[in-house]
Design an enzyme around this catalytic site. Sequence first.
Site: not given
Length: 142
Positions: A35, A91, A98, A104-106
């Site tokens: 990120d 999110n 979001q 997307h997955f954090h």
Amino acid sequence: MTNPTDANCIFCKIVAGLIPCHKLLETADTLSFLDVGPLSRGHALVIPKGHWVTLDQMPDQVVAQCATVARQVGAAIIKATGASGWNLLQNNGATAGQVVMHVHFHIIPRAEGDGLGFRWPAGKLAAEDAGELVRAITGAMR
Ligand code: 5GP
Ligand code: ZN
């Protein structure tokens, strides 16, 4: 089958190689990269290569591949950074925080006293509402 794409989406541009990223892992249906605005050292994202806005829109097998990759990359990030825990955060919708409208997955590495966290003002589940909720939610699954 071709994936849906959105020419104006920043993550679709990353998938297409039009915008660079610090890539960690690529599979048939997913991409994982660091990120650019990390909450902690090693903060990474896992995305499906196809453009879907929210988790509920995605095909089951792509959801499964994202989960598998998140587990694999999460474990590697913990080893590499020495973090003592990690959050998997996803999110859905602007209300839920979001900002990029491509699923997307954090993966967020955590350390003792890092000051990160969710505000969690827990209430108490009322018995009468629980019954109504179970009826409504299970009904909505049919
Ligand atoms: P959201 O708030 O939508 O769940 O999170 C979007 C995330 O994407 C943010 O953590 C943000 O830092 C990250 N992000 C936004 N644009 C880019 C980009 O161009 N490259 C990378 N690597 N991450 C991005
Ligand atoms: Zn997209």
